[in-house]
Write an enzyme that holds these catalytic residues in place. Structure first.
Site, short mmCIF file in Angstrom:
data_model
loop_
_atom_site.label_atom_id
_atom_site.label_comp_id
_atom_site.label_asym_id
_atom_site.label_seq_id
_atom_site.Cartn_x
_atom_site.Cartn_y
_atom_site.Cartn_z
CB CYS A 140 -1.05 -0.02 1.19
SG CYS A 140 -1.75 1.57 1.31
CB CYS A 143 -0.49 2.68 4.11
SG CYS A 143 -2.05 1.79 3.24
CG ASP A 144 3.19 1.23 4.47
OD1 ASP A 144 2.68 1.87 5.42
OD2 ASP A 144 2.89 0.10 3.84
#
Ligand code: NAP
Length: 315
Positions: A140, A143-144
């Protein structure tokens, strides 16, 4: 035992939440079992929670962030009275009516069930990929990606997801190397053009990832050239795996008919499954289109199918 619910919806992506809007507006007082945050690839709101800009959802001229879109879907369903349970379903029993759904050790019964559990990200299946997940390996970028500011990053895959992630990651990374096992990309033309025009993206064609290096965090990848068999090392500290998805259907094995690849089978153009009163919509039954808008459309169909099916039942 308490009265059965009219409709229980399992899943809270575009399909589940659209079904909730329609079922709520039909006065069916739906309960949405929305899952619970457990990992980056599996959480309430579905895959759009892990997406950046969504540019192809109709109605948003300038695009919208995936999580914002899902928050709006959820608020719209809540406005019409849909209720939410932030848990995972652990078991279903579709042997008779009403159907039974076990959540948090409690049994919920429902006359109609709409399955909208979606799909989740695939991984390469390497031992060190699993070990370093969350320590440089991710599925992701949204997200990261932020954690890799100024780093060298790799993205694995050749579809729209991989190119979207690669483009997004150029905001953070010093370089982004896209590793693809073939010489042609599977992604749509517009995404390809965008990636080819991005000077920060390098392409490593005909290559597979053989290993992920690093003790406590990713230090590099071992790549293999599929033509020559030669291996080489790529120095990266982040690797984003974007190689597709599998449907979340384990829960329904033995109850609902599935294709060999695990996707649920629905009848004709309807959302009817093989079990009376159980309907399926969204990515869990669609491996062809897999778009937010097609998922939302089939969520609408499932709510209408459920409503009409309920009306036809003897009271
Ligand atoms: P996908 O289209 O199935 O692409 C998966 C990619 O990963 C393919 O290039 C595949 O290689 C590669 N791959 C699969 N298994 C692999 C393995 N074990 N090792 C190495 N590579 C592997 O999946 P997706 O990109 O997630 O897209 C899914 C659907 O969502 C598509 O319909 C796509 O159009 C849509 N989508 C749209 C957008 C957008 O429009 N903004 C964004 C994301 C996704 P091969 O090509 O060799 O098979």
């Amino acid at each position: 035992m308490s009265e059965p619910r009219e409709v229980v919806i399992i899943g809270s992506g575009p399909a589940g939440l659209t079904a909730a809007v329609y079922a709520a507006r039909a006065n069916l007082h739906p309960l949405v079992i929305e899952g619970e945050p457990s990992s980056t690839s599996d959480q309430p709101g579905g895959q759009l929670m892990l997406t950046t800009e969504v540019e192809n959802y109709p109605g948003f001229v300038d695009g919208i962030m995936g999580p914002d879109l899902m928050h709006a879907f959820r608020a719209q369903a809540a406005r019409f009275g849909a209720e939410f349970l932030t848990h995972k379903v652990s078991e279903v029993d579709f042997s008779g009516t009403p159907h039974k759904i076990v959540v948090n050790n409690e049994e919920i019964s429902a006359r109609a069930v709409i399955v909208a559990t979606g799909a989740r990200a695939l991984t390469l299946g390497l031992e060190n990929e699993r070990r370093l997940m969350g320590h440089g390996v991710s599925t992701c970028a949204t997200c990261d990606g932020f954690f890799f500011r100024g780093h060298h990053i790799a993205v694995v895959g050749g579809g729209d997801s991989a190119l979207e992630e690669a483009n997004f990651l150029t905001k953070f990374g010093e370089t982004v190397t896209l590793i693809h096992r073939r010489k042609e990309l599977r992604a749509s033309k517009i995404m390809q053009d965008r990636a080819f025009a991005n000077p920060k993206i390098d392409f490593r064609w005909d290559s597979t990832v053989e290993d992920v290096l690093g003790d406590t965090s990713v230090q590099g990848l071992v790549l293999k050239d599929v033509n020559t068999g030669e291996t080489s090392t790529l120095d990266v500290s982040g690797v984003f795996v974007a190689i597709g998805h599998v449907p979340n259907t384990d829960l329904f094995k033995g109850w609902l008919d599935m294709e060999d690849n695990g996707y649920l089978i629905t009848k004709g153009r309807s959302t009817y499954t093989n079990i009376d009163g159980v309907f399926a919509c969204g990515d869990v039954q669609d491996h062809t289109y897999r778009q937010a808008v097609t998922a939302a459309g089939s969520g609408c169909s499932a709510a209408i199918d459920a409503e009409r099916w309920l009306e036809a039942q003897p009271h």
